[in-house]
Write a protein that holds these residues in place. Structure first.
Motif, PDB file in Angstrom:
ATOM      1  N   ASP A  44       0.840  -1.209   0.000  1.00  0.00           N
ATOM      2  CA  ASP A  44       0.000   0.000   0.000  1.00  0.00           C
ATOM      3  C   ASP A  44       0.867   1.248   0.000  1.00  0.00           C
ATOM      4  N   MET A  45       0.301   2.353  -0.489  1.00  0.00           N
ATOM      5  CA  MET A  45       1.044   3.610  -0.587  1.00  0.00           C
ATOM      6  C   MET A  45       1.525   4.108   0.782  1.00  0.00           C
ATOM      7  N   ASN A  46       0.766   3.822   1.863  1.00  0.00           N
ATOM      8  CA  ASN A  46       1.200   4.320   3.180  1.00  0.00           C
ATOM      9  C   ASN A  46       2.531   3.700   3.612  1.00  0.00           C
ATOM     10  N   ILE A  47       2.813   2.476   3.147  1.00  0.00           N
ATOM     11  CA  ILE A  47       4.113   1.849   3.440  1.00  0.00           C
ATOM     12  C   ILE A  47       5.220   2.614   2.712  1.00  0.00           C
ATOM     13  N   TRP A  48       4.972   2.957   1.437  1.00  0.00           N
ATOM     14  CA  TRP A  48       5.991   3.676   0.665  1.00  0.00           C
ATOM     15  C   TRP A  48       6.156   5.101   1.189  1.00  0.00           C
ATOM     16  N   THR A  49       5.101   5.664   1.768  1.00  0.00           N
ATOM     17  CA  THR A  49       5.222   6.982   2.407  1.00  0.00           C
ATOM     18  C   THR A  49       6.207   6.885   3.569  1.00  0.00           C
ATOM     19  N   GLY A  50       6.071   5.836   4.371  1.00  0.00           N
ATOM     20  CA  GLY A  50       7.000   5.625   5.490  1.00  0.00           C
ATOM     21  C   GLY A  50       8.428   5.473   5.022  1.00  0.00           C
ATOM     22  N   PHE A  51       8.615   4.702   3.943  1.00  0.00           N
ATOM     23  CA  PHE A  51       9.962   4.509   3.398  1.00  0.00           C
ATOM     24  C   PHE A  51      10.514   5.826   2.852  1.00  0.00           C
ATOM     25  N   SER A  52       9.672   6.581   2.140  1.00  0.00           N
ATOM     26  CA  SER A  52      10.159   7.825   1.519  1.00  0.00           C
ATOM     27  C   SER A  52      10.640   8.824   2.574  1.00  0.00           C
ATOM     28  N   GLU A  53      10.022   8.803   3.738  1.00  0.00           N
ATOM     29  CA  GLU A  53      10.433   9.712   4.826  1.00  0.00           C
ATOM     30  C   GLU A  53      11.815   9.357   5.372  1.00  0.00           C
ATOM     31  N   LYS A  54      12.205   8.093   5.223  1.00  0.00           N
ATOM     32  CA  LYS A  54      13.484   7.622   5.787  1.00  0.00           C
ATOM     33  C   LYS A  54      14.623   7.607   4.765  1.00  0.00           C
ATOM     34  N   ILE A  55      14.290   7.706   3.479  1.00  0.00           N
ATOM     35  CA  ILE A  55      15.328   7.618   2.444  1.00  0.00           C
ATOM     36  C   ILE A  55      16.122   8.912   2.365  1.00  0.00           C
ATOM     37  N   LYS A  56      17.439   8.731   2.347  1.00  0.00           N
ATOM     38  CA  LYS A  56      18.356   9.856   2.187  1.00  0.00           C
ATOM     39  C   LYS A  56      18.969   9.733   0.793  1.00  0.00           C
TER      40      LYS A  56
END
Length: 196
Positions: free
Chosen positions: A21-33
């Protein structure tokens, strides 16, 4: 490129490995540098600790070990490939592997602490981590099998078939090292194959 990729961008890259789901990728995007390296720059040095799990967005990199006389290439990675000294990353301990940019390079990187936090947030996060681990293991196992069971010429042909652009982008001596050959042997094999 923004400092953090959008959830849509993360989904596009990662959905090759796992659908979520998109909410999982939202969580990942917040952590990606987003990290950038110039050609020949060291990403992780010999006897250093791997702090990040990375995916190549643009460019290429190699993993190397030192045999006392020269660098030996143990992996070549291009766009959309995960790249890390994964044993060092999992254990958070030093290892004998060096990671170096072979072209100007853009990585998306997640730190060890941030990745573990994402795993703890949800069952899906944990399953994504498992999918990545399995993919890295399968790829490494296949490379070892190829090295032990295929002739140098067969390894060369397999590499050309899977990565036809490699000879335009990567120095011959590094490709030769990756295939377990000298540059001279690789040149002879290339000549034989092209003459067929």
């Amino acid at each position: 490129m923004p400092q953090n990729p959008s959830p849509e961008e993360v989904k596009k890259i990662f959905e090759t490995y796992f659908t979520a789901d998109m909410n999982i990728w939202t969580g990942f995007s917040e952590k990606i540098k987003v990290r950038k390296f110039e050609k020949s720059e060291i990403i992780k040095d010999y006897n250093g600790i791997e702090r990040y799990l990375n995916i190549v967005i643009k460019g290429s990199a190699g993993l190397f070990v030192w045999d006392g006389k020269r660098n030996i290439c143990i992996n070549l990675l291009y766009e959309r490939s995960f790249i890390s000294d994964y044993m060092s990353f999992l254990k958070q301990q030093p290892s004998v592997i060096k990671t170096e940019a072979l072209e100007d390079l853009i990585l998306w990187s997640i730190s060890h602490a941030d990745l573990n936090e994402l795993y703890q947030r949800s069952e899906t996060g944990l399953r994504i981590g498992k999918a990545i681990s399995e993919m890295l293991y399968i790829r490494k196992q296949q490379e070892q099998i190829n090295l032990l069971t295929l002739s140098p010429q067969e390894r060369y042909v397999k590499l050309i078939e899977s990565r036809p652009e490699i000879f335009q982008r990567t120095p011959l001596k590094i490709i030769a090292s990756y295939l377990g050959l000298t540059a001279e042997s690789l040149s002879r094999i290339r000549k034989r194959v092209t003459e067929k």
